[in-house]
Enzyme design. Structure first.
Site, short mmCIF file in Angstrom:
data_model
loop_
_atom_site.label_atom_id
_atom_site.label_comp_id
_atom_site.label_asym_id
_atom_site.label_seq_id
_atom_site.Cartn_x
_atom_site.Cartn_y
_atom_site.Cartn_z
N ASP A 13 0.89 -1.16 0.25
CA ASP A 13 0.25 -0.27 -0.29
C ASP A 13 0.71 1.48 0.04
OD1 ASP A 13 -1.89 -1.45 -0.16
OD2 ASP A 13 -2.11 -1.58 2.44
N LYS A 16 2.25 2.34 -4.80
CA LYS A 16 2.78 1.55 -6.41
C LYS A 16 1.47 1.91 -7.74
CE LYS A 16 2.02 -2.45 -4.25
NZ LYS A 16 2.13 -2.11 -3.34
N GLY A 40 -4.34 -3.61 -4.08
CA GLY A 40 -5.47 -2.80 -4.25
C GLY A 40 -4.46 -1.91 -4.62
N HIS A 41 -4.93 -1.06 -5.35
CA HIS A 41 -4.40 -0.07 -6.11
C HIS A 41 -5.08 0.97 -6.70
CE1 HIS A 41 -0.29 -3.32 -7.47
NE2 HIS A 41 -0.79 -3.11 -6.35
N THR A 42 -4.30 1.71 -5.88
CA THR A 42 -5.62 2.98 -6.22
C THR A 42 -4.97 3.80 -7.13
OG1 THR A 42 -6.26 2.76 -4.21
CG2 THR A 42 -7.14 4.62 -4.89
N GLN A 223 2.07 -5.85 -3.57
CA GLN A 223 1.81 -6.01 -2.00
C GLN A 223 3.75 -5.17 -1.33
OE1 GLN A 223 1.34 -9.60 -3.50
NE2 GLN A 223 -0.36 -8.58 -2.62
P1 GDP Z 1 -1.06 0.57 -3.62
O1 GDP Z 1 -0.99 -1.35 -2.80
O2 GDP Z 1 0.86 -0.09 -3.26
O3 GDP Z 1 -0.78 0.87 -5.40
O4 GDP Z 1 -1.64 1.55 -2.62
P2 GDP Z 1 -3.00 1.73 -2.35
O5 GDP Z 1 -3.86 2.30 -3.12
O6 GDP Z 1 -3.04 0.48 -1.27
O7 GDP Z 1 -2.61 3.19 -0.92
C1 GDP Z 1 -2.56 4.21 -1.48
C2 GDP Z 1 -3.33 5.23 -1.17
O8 GDP Z 1 -2.15 6.74 -0.69
C3 GDP Z 1 -4.42 5.43 -2.20
O9 GDP Z 1 -5.79 5.23 -0.99
C4 GDP Z 1 -3.65 6.60 -3.03
O10 GDP Z 1 -4.64 7.20 -3.14
C5 GDP Z 1 -3.01 7.26 -2.23
N1 GDP Z 1 -1.64 8.43 -1.85
C6 GDP Z 1 -1.18 7.63 -3.45
N2 GDP Z 1 0.24 8.89 -3.34
C7 GDP Z 1 -0.23 9.06 -2.66
C8 GDP Z 1 -0.17 10.30 -1.93
O11 GDP Z 1 1.77 11.61 -1.85
N3 GDP Z 1 -0.25 12.14 -1.35
C9 GDP Z 1 -1.88 11.32 -0.30
N4 GDP Z 1 -2.06 11.89 1.00
N5 GDP Z 1 -2.24 9.97 -0.50
C10 GDP Z 1 -1.54 9.39 -1.60
P1 IMO Z 2 -0.65 -4.38 -2.26
O1 IMO Z 2 -0.37 -4.95 -3.57
C1 IMO Z 2 -0.77 -4.53 1.68
C2 IMO Z 2 -0.40 -8.42 4.01
C3 IMO Z 2 -2.35 -9.20 4.35
C4 IMO Z 2 -2.21 -10.07 5.62
C5 IMO Z 2 -0.37 -10.76 4.25
C6 IMO Z 2 -0.78 -12.06 3.93
O2 IMO Z 2 -2.33 -3.62 -1.99
O3 IMO Z 2 0.38 -3.40 -1.81
P2 IMO Z 2 -2.24 -12.85 2.05
O4 IMO Z 2 -3.78 -12.99 1.91
O5 IMO Z 2 -1.95 -12.00 1.34
O6 IMO Z 2 -2.38 -14.83 2.36
O7 IMO Z 2 -2.23 -12.03 2.94
O8 IMO Z 2 -0.21 -9.82 3.35
N1 IMO Z 2 -1.60 -7.80 1.88
C7 IMO Z 2 -1.17 -7.21 1.98
N2 IMO Z 2 -0.74 -5.69 2.25
N3 IMO Z 2 -0.90 -4.28 0.83
C8 IMO Z 2 -1.42 -5.45 0.29
O9 IMO Z 2 -1.36 -5.19 -1.41
C9 IMO Z 2 -1.55 -6.73 0.52
N4 IMO Z 2 -1.38 -7.94 -0.57
C10 IMO Z 2 -1.53 -8.75 1.20
O10 IMO Z 2 -2.82 -8.07 5.03
O11 IMO Z 2 -0.83 -8.92 5.99
MG MG Z 3 -2.82 -1.31 -1.98
#
Ligand code: GDP
Ligand code: IMO
Ligand code: MG
Length: 441
Positions: A13, A16, A40-42, A223
């Site tokens: 999170d 990415k 979950g990529h936002t 991850q």
């Molecule tokens: P990922 O799994 O690595 O793609 O990240 P996620 O999408 O799960 O979580 C990152 C969160 O941070 C999302 O809600 C993005 O919209 C938000 N985000 C990304 N870059 C920034 C930033 O520079 N500032 C803020 N405030 N939010 C960000």
């Molecule tokens: P992105 O790509 C954050 C964590 C779970 C748990 C562990 C194992 O959005 O960064 P799993 O379901 O993979 O067997 O769970 O890994 N986990 C993540 N935490 N971001 C993710 O993906 C994750 N994918 C798995 O919370 O601790």
């Molecule tokens: Mg994520």
């Protein structure tokens, strides 16, 4: 050439999705290489939010080749729903390609994930319960069902029977579940197969063609390094390798196809699920960071644990990935804090000090952060677009990180929007970033 890998440098999170979407603008293809819909990529564009779980974060660039590689585990129900949702909102998904060799998450994998966590009770990992672990386990046991198996009913049924046999005991509580009925399961999965057929391809060859033609290919990780099954905080990890080396295996290329490795890290730390987290904080400050940063899981909605930036872990992540560039996201979330703590060492049980990420679980479980205190900044930085717009203390914070881990910071995130970034002076070290920086200035 060149291949650019984007990986999470913490516990996932890190942002990415946003970084991949940005790089995709100048790339010719985007390839997911591991993980599944635990990710979950936002992406936030023009005030609209997209949450992608399986489809690469290049999909919003119409017509760009997007590949789900052989290393990804696919829940076809989730994938077909995600495709349908994107199409409904007018996204062109015609350039998506799915590896015929990718493994499928089956209904019994979801059940086994739930059952496994329930059995562990207080010791549970806190998985996303999406069936990821059991699916990779079947892959390793050579009992997996692959995308190509969906194109032949006889093969599919045979493989399901063989895969179910050793699971009878664990699946006993679900024996009456209609989802386990062979005929019903096969029919459901054959339907998915039909929906996916036009996207299914020999993706390894497609990626080779791109690289051989000199195209820019972005390999999108899911991850993060500390969730890596080999190098992370085992057993509190995911069941794949989110590190850069896995891009080769999960897409079918060799190390020489990779020219840049971008690590993405937040300006602080978060973690979802159980496991060691040496710089974790709780109380009002944690609540503040969680609210400011919107730290709730994209996939499960769970509140993320939060903590200070951990440079011991980040330097380790930089090394195991051989990171060439660092993107620091969410710098804006730290605005308004008087003092910032940054972890530069660990203290273990009985006062032992560590400046390297400990390999031993018992040491890591007892480790707490040793901090350097830096001055914070009050200003909202969401509108800053160059380093010189940033308050001096924010610049110092970033320099401290870069110097400590020895990797240039090429990109800073100052808000969720795709325009809320700063391409730093170091970005001319990297081919794609340099192009972005020139356009931005
Ligand atoms: P990922 O799994 O690595 O793609 O990240 P996620 O999408 O799960 O979580 C990152 C969160 O941070 C999302 O809600 C993005 O919209 C938000 N985000 C990304 N870059 C920034 C930033 O520079 N500032 C803020 N405030 N939010 C960000
Ligand atoms: P992105 O790509 C954050 C964590 C779970 C748990 C562990 C194992 O959005 O960064 P799993 O379901 O993979 O067997 O769970 O890994 N986990 C993540 N935490 N971001 C993710 O993906 C994750 N994918 C798995 O919370 O601790
Ligand atoms: Mg994520």
């Amino acid at each position: 050439m060149p291949g650019i890998v984007v990986v999470g440098a913490q516990w996932g999170d890190e942002g990415k999705g946003k970084v991949t979407d940005l790089l995709a603008e100048r790339a010719d293809a985007v390839v997911r290489f591991q993980g599944g819909n635990n990710a979950g990529h936002t992406i936030v564009r023009n005030g609209r939010t997209w949450k992608l779980h399986l489809i690469p974060s290049g999909i919003l660039h119409s017509g760009k080749l997007c590949v789900i590689g052989n290393g990804v585990v696919i829940d076809p129900r989730v994938l077909t729903d995600e495709l349908g949702e994107l199409r409904r909102t007018g996204v062109d998904t015609s350039a998506l390609r799915i590896s015929a060799n990718a493994h499928l998450i089956m209904p019994y994998h979801l059940m086994l994930d739930h059952a496994g966590e329930a059995r562990l009770g207080k010791l549970q990992i806190g998985t996303t319960r999406r069936g990821i672990g059991p699916c990779y386990a079947d892959k390793a046991a050579r009992l997996g069902i692959r995308v190509q198996d969906l194109l032949d009913e006889k093969i599919l049924k045979q493989k399901i029977i063989v895969a179910l046999e050793p699971k009878r005991l664990s699946l006993r509580p679900y024996a009456k579940d209609p989802a386990l009925d062979l005929q019903a399961m096969a029919e459901e999965y054959l339907t998915y197969g039909h929906r996916m057929e036009s996207y299914t391809a020999d993706t390894t060859r497609l990626v080779h063609e791109q690289l051989d033609a000199g195209a820019v290919v972005v390999f999108e990780g899911a991850q993060g390094a500390l969730l890596d099954i080999d190098h992370g905080t085992y057993p509190f990890v995911t069941s794949s390798n989110p590190v850069a080396g896995a891009a080769c295996i999960g897409a079918g290329v060799g190390p020489r196809d990779i020219s840049e490795i971008w690590g993405v890290a937040k300006a602080y730390s978060t973690r979802v699920g159980a496991g060691p987290f040496p710089t974790e904080i709780d109380g009002p400050l944690a609540d503040l960071l969680r609210e400011h940063g919107g730290e709730y899981g994209t996939t499960t909605g769970r509140a993320r644990r939060v903590g200070w930036l951990d440079l011991v872990a980040l330097r380790y992540a930089a090394r195991i990935n051989s990171m060439t560039a660092l993107a620091i996201t969410k710098l804006d979330v730290l605005s308004g804090l008087d003092r910032l703590q940054i972890c530069t060492g660990y203290r273990g049980a009985e006062g032992a000090e560590f400046d390297h990420f400990p390999y031993h679980q018992s040491v890591l479980h007892h480790a707490t952060g040793e901090y350097v205190e830096l001055e914070g900044w009050a200003e909202d930085i969401g509108e800053c677009r160059s380093e010189s717009d940033l308050p001096a203390c924010a610049r110092d914070y970033v320099s401290f990180i870069s110097e400590f881990i020895g990797v240039p910071v090429v990109l800073l995130g100052v808000g969720p929007g795709r325009d809320q970034v700063i391409w730093t002076g170091a970005s001319d070290h990297t081919a794609v970033a340099a192009e972005h920086a020139t356009t931005a200035s």
